[in-house]
Design an enzyme around this catalytic site. Structure first.
Site: not given
Ligand code: AMP
Length: 548
Positions: A185, A439, A330
């Site tokens: 991955t 953010k 995963e």
């Protein structure tokens, strides 16, 4: 005191044994890489996979050796999977959409001994042979006629290997915790990392995903996995379909709207699974050609957030139920699916839609939690964002060769790198990748939410949101839009479209029209590349550059 039940190691050879024994005549139909449609059955696949196992043994493959596949979804690819895994070798799926250097890195890291490949990828392998010294043989998945066009000295022919070996070969007989498959991955930072599935984890994932509230595969289904076997194991469909006795329709390399539509109709497909991009191509094709979907009933969409326009398009125009799913390499990969629970099923269709657009709830054996940066558990109120963590018997405990160090927290949870909310019904909603979340003034803004709304604009072909540096707020959202061909758009009309649908302070500071929104090797928007491309861009509200 121990129970007195039989010890029956859950090894995946038993899946294809079951398909041969009880669904032996059920078809597996492939659009071959050579072109024609090829029909086979689970019984034939079983026999040919056994022959292949003998061929692998003759080539010196032993238990635990890595044998790779670089191939499209076809019946031959399934034969290679079972032939490799049945003798305890590890089936390593390679993603052909990766750059050559990354492919070589992965092959070397895995120390693959043999690569099974389609004709399509022979040139890539040929160009990189000198860089992958562990590879001793390349098997081209074609027949002798197909080999005539193969310019690769020493390459072996798949069909010849199968013809040369008998079908008498013992499978299984090893610990169910033995490695079965390997998939790298690129989701995390640094080099790609290998997720090493065991027979047991694959078997459990198969059982869980067959459940009616997950993929719900039955013996009566005809399943077309558009999602590739090289990306998160085609969501396990090459295991769950034979386990259920469903007919499989394998699309080969042609994933465009017209080719997928043709197979859906000619083979009577009832269920399919793919990433949003593929479904968008199909929807566009259907609308342009006034095509119909006469047999398709359900599609599962995952890999990226499903836009509302797709759910409505398939539902309202074609009567096809779309379910949203989330997962990762995963997590084998399925982690959640947005199938309604009893309370949601009683709501109005409009109210249900709100939940359908979320990534869904976990099935048995998946345990989710939300945490803040300090490691405190966050409430399941549908509003508080936090780090999404997951635990379960088909979730990775570590990466191959220990890369990335210890990946579990002290309670055994794996940090997904996703930022999400969980609501009172247990529905999870991804708001961002941790590395993509914006953010602004210390508060988080979900780029996915803005993108999904912007993609619903009738002129938008695709949209992406990134954080752009701002001297006061640190970051502010910047919306990039790829318009549909022949369309003109303005910043004001896109901002007006977002008004009222997102919090005012989430409104992008600018809208930039781009020729394309780049996608990575697994079909997700490549934000890293977009940030790279936009590194010299300055927000009109800022006076400084985008943070890379
Ligand atoms: P991969 O391992 O390549 O399948 O990537 C896994 C990542 O894809 C997840 O951690 C998510 O960030 C993203 N992803 C998968 N499914 C979804 C979904 N339904 N909505 C949003 N993001 C998703």
């Amino acid at each position: 005191m121990l129970g007195l039940m039989q010890n029956w190691p859950m090894t995946v050879d038993k899946v294809i044994d079951h398909a041969r024994d009880w669904h032996g005549g059920r078809e597996v139909v492939s659009r071959s890489v050579e072109g024609p449609i090829v029909r086979t059955t689970y019984a034939q696949i079983h026999e040919r996979a056994k022959r292949l196992s003998n061929a692998l043994k003759a080539l010196g493959v032993e238990q635990g050796d890595r044998v790779a596949t670089l191939a499209w979804n076809t019946g031959r690819h399934i034969e290679a999977w079972y032939g490799i895994m049945g003798i305890g070798a590890v089936c390593h799926t390679l993603n052909p959409r990766l750059f050559a250097e990354q492919l070589c890195y992965i092959i070397n890291h895995a120390e693959d001994r043999i690569i099974f490949t389609d004709l399509t990828f022979v040139p890539i392998l040929k160009a990189n042979l000198a860089n992958i010294p562990t590879v001793k043989h390349i098997v081209v998945m074609t027949d002798e006629a197909g080999m005539k066009g193969v310019d690769l000295p020493g390459a072996l022919c798949f069909e010849t290997l199968i013809a040369q070996h008998g079908a008498d070969c013992a499978w299984g007989g090893f610990d169910e915790n033995s490695a079965a498959a390997l998939c790298y991955t690129s989701g995390t930072t640094g080099h790609p990392k290998g997720v090493l599935y065991s027979h047991r984890s694959n078997f459990l994932h198969t059982l869980v995903t067959m459940g009616v509230d997950v993929l719900g595969i039955s013996a009566r289904d005809v399943v077309l996995p558009v999602v590739p076997m090289f990306h998160a194991n085609a969501w396990g469909l090459a295991l769950s379909c034979p386990a259920a006795g469903a007919k499989l329709v394998m699309p080969g390399q042609k994933l465009d709207g017209a080719s997928v539509h043709e197979l859906l109709e000619t083979e009577g497909v009832t269920f399919s699974a793919a990433v949003p991009t593929v479904w968008l191509m199909l929807l566009t094709h259907l609308r342009e050609t006034k095509g119909q979907l006469t047999t398709l009933k359900r599609v599962v969409i995952g890999g990226s957030a499903v836009p509302e326009a797709i759910v409505r398009g398939f539902g309202d125009e074609y009567g096809v139920d779309v379910t949203h799913a989330w997962g990762m390499t995963e997590t084998s990969p399925l982690g959640t699916q947005a199938t309604p629970n009893a309370a949601i099923a009683e709501m109005s269709e409009e109210a249900q839609l709100r939940f359908k657009l979320k990534q869904g709830r976990p099935p048995i054996m998946i345990h989710l939690k939300l945490e803040n940066d300090a490691g405190d558990d966050l409430p399941h109120d549908g509003a508080t964002f936090g780090k999404l963590k997951v635990r379960g018997p088909f979730v990775a405990a570590g990466y191959f060769r220990g890369d990335g160090g210890d990946i579990l927290d002290d309670q055994g949870f794996f940090d997904t790198g996703d930022v999400a909310t969980l609501d009172e019904h247990g529905y999870m909603q991804i708001t961002d990748r941790a590395k993509d979340v914006i953010k602004s003034g210390g508060e988080w803004i979900s780029t996915i939410e803005i993108e999904n709304i912007a993609m619903g604009h009738p002129k938008a072909a695709n949209a992406a949101v990134i954080g752009a540096y701002h001297p006061k707020w640190d970051e502010r959202p910047l919306l990039l839009v790829q318009l549909k061909p022949g369309q003109d758009g303005t910043k004001d009309e896109f901002l007006a479209f977002l008004e009222g649908k997102i919090a005012k302070w989430w409104t992008p500071d600018d809208v930039v029209f781009v020729d394309d929104i780049p996608l990575g090797a697994t079909g997700k928007i490549d934000k890293k590349l977009i940030r790279e491309r936009m590194k010299d861009y300055v927000l009109p509200t800022a006076g400084a550059k985008v943070g890379a």
